[in-house]
Design a protein around this motif. Structure first.
Motif, mmCIF file in Angstrom:
data_model
loop_
_atom_site.group_PDB
_atom_site.id
_atom_site.type_symbol
_atom_site.label_atom_id
_atom_site.label_comp_id
_atom_site.label_asym_id
_atom_site.label_seq_id
_atom_site.Cartn_x
_atom_site.Cartn_y
_atom_site.Cartn_z
ATOM 1 N N LEU A 80 40.574 48.300 41.337
ATOM 2 C CA LEU A 80 41.464 48.091 40.208
ATOM 3 C C LEU A 80 40.593 47.957 38.959
ATOM 4 O O LEU A 80 39.903 46.951 38.794
ATOM 5 N N GLN A 81 40.614 48.981 38.127
ATOM 6 C CA GLN A 81 39.907 48.940 36.857
ATOM 7 C C GLN A 81 40.842 48.345 35.814
ATOM 8 O O GLN A 81 41.936 48.862 35.586
ATOM 9 N N MET A 82 40.398 47.270 35.197
ATOM 10 C CA MET A 82 41.229 46.565 34.221
ATOM 11 C C MET A 82 40.555 46.599 32.862
ATOM 12 O O MET A 82 39.462 46.053 32.689
ATOM 13 N N ASN A 83 41.193 47.253 31.915
ATOM 14 C CA ASN A 83 40.677 47.372 30.557
ATOM 15 C C ASN A 83 41.605 46.666 29.575
ATOM 16 O O ASN A 83 42.756 46.363 29.894
ATOM 17 N N SER A 84 41.099 46.424 28.383
ATOM 18 C CA SER A 84 41.891 45.784 27.324
ATOM 19 C C SER A 84 42.589 44.536 27.849
ATOM 20 O O SER A 84 43.792 44.325 27.635
ATOM 21 N N LEU A 85 41.833 43.701 28.515
ATOM 22 C CA LEU A 85 42.411 42.521 29.151
ATOM 23 C C LEU A 85 42.965 41.547 28.120
ATOM 24 O O LEU A 85 42.414 41.402 27.012
ATOM 25 N N LYS A 86 44.047 40.889 28.515
ATOM 26 C CA LYS A 86 44.732 39.926 27.655
ATOM 27 C C LYS A 86 44.748 38.563 28.355
ATOM 28 O O LYS A 86 44.688 38.495 29.599
ATOM 29 N N PRO A 87 44.862 37.475 27.602
ATOM 30 C CA PRO A 87 44.940 36.152 28.236
ATOM 31 C C PRO A 87 46.052 36.067 29.281
ATOM 32 O O PRO A 87 45.900 35.366 30.293
ATOM 33 N N GLU A 88 47.137 36.775 29.068
ATOM 34 C CA GLU A 88 48.254 36.725 30.024
ATOM 35 C C GLU A 88 47.946 37.461 31.331
ATOM 36 O O GLU A 88 48.748 37.404 32.266
ATOM 37 N N ASP A 89 46.807 38.138 31.397
ATOM 38 C CA ASP A 89 46.381 38.749 32.657
ATOM 39 C C ASP A 89 45.672 37.735 33.560
ATOM 40 O O ASP A 89 45.336 38.056 34.709
ATOM 41 N N THR A 90 45.434 36.542 33.057
ATOM 42 C CA THR A 90 44.773 35.509 33.850
ATOM 43 C C THR A 90 45.600 35.167 35.077
ATOM 44 O O THR A 90 46.791 34.842 34.973
ATOM 45 N N ALA A 91 44.974 35.259 36.252
ATOM 46 C CA ALA A 91 45.671 35.030 37.516
ATOM 47 C C ALA A 91 44.673 35.187 38.662
ATOM 48 O O ALA A 91 43.540 35.633 38.445
ATOM 49 N N VAL A 92 45.116 34.820 39.848
ATOM 50 C CA VAL A 92 44.386 35.191 41.058
ATOM 51 C C VAL A 92 44.919 36.547 41.504
ATOM 52 O O VAL A 92 46.136 36.726 41.633
ATOM 53 N N TYR A 93 44.015 37.479 41.710
ATOM 54 C CA TYR A 93 44.384 38.835 42.098
ATOM 55 C C TYR A 93 44.137 39.020 43.597
ATOM 56 O O TYR A 93 43.064 38.661 44.108
ATOM 57 N N TYR A 94 45.129 39.588 44.267
ATOM 58 C CA TYR A 94 45.061 39.808 45.706
ATOM 59 C C TYR A 94 45.237 41.293 46.016
ATOM 60 O O TYR A 94 46.100 41.954 45.427
ATOM 61 N N CYS A 95 44.448 41.801 46.945
ATOM 62 C CA CYS A 95 44.703 43.154 47.420
ATOM 63 C C CYS A 95 45.542 43.070 48.694
ATOM 64 O O CYS A 95 45.505 42.084 49.424
#
Length: 119
Positions: A80-95
């Motif tokens: 998962l390539q994540m660009n232009s990250l925002k504060p609201e993207d803060t989380a635990v990410y699970y595959c």
């Protein structure tokens, strides 16, 4: 025994990028859908992106145009390539992967990796 191991999370400033990796190992015959989910504190776990076995890709509206999911079937790995990250993207990410063995098939989850985006 099958295991999913995630890596690539961390702390990044708003506007920055991170790349998450999820590698599956064990007695695997094939893998169906591969997906990424995220869960922020106090919220439910939501799907971020999915890459089906047939090649269909879908994203949550909140990440369209910023995140890119990909997979390497030979390596049993999702990215998962994540660009232009925002504060609201803060989380635990699970595959999440739907894995086929010789005589069985079921969902597996990674252990989760923390992504924190500072403003």
């Amino acid at each position: 025994q099958v295991q999913l191991v995630e890596s690539g999370g961390g702390l990044v400033q708003a506007g920055g990028s991170l790349r998450l990796t999820c590698a599956a190992s064990g007695s695997i015959s094939s893998i169906g859908d591969m997906a990424w989910y995220r869960q922020a504190p106090g919220k439910q776990r939501d799907m971020v992106a999915i890459f089906t076995r047939s090649g269909t890709i879908n994203y949550a509206d909140s990440v369209k145009g910023r995140f890119t999911i990909s997979r390497d079937n030979a390596k049993n790995t999702a990215y998962l390539q994540m660009n232009s990250l925002k504060p609201e993207d803060t989380a635990v990410y699970y595959c999440n992967m739907y894995i086929h063995g010789s005589t069985w098939a079921r969902d597996y989850w990674g252990q989760g990796t923390q992504v924190t985006v500072s403003s």
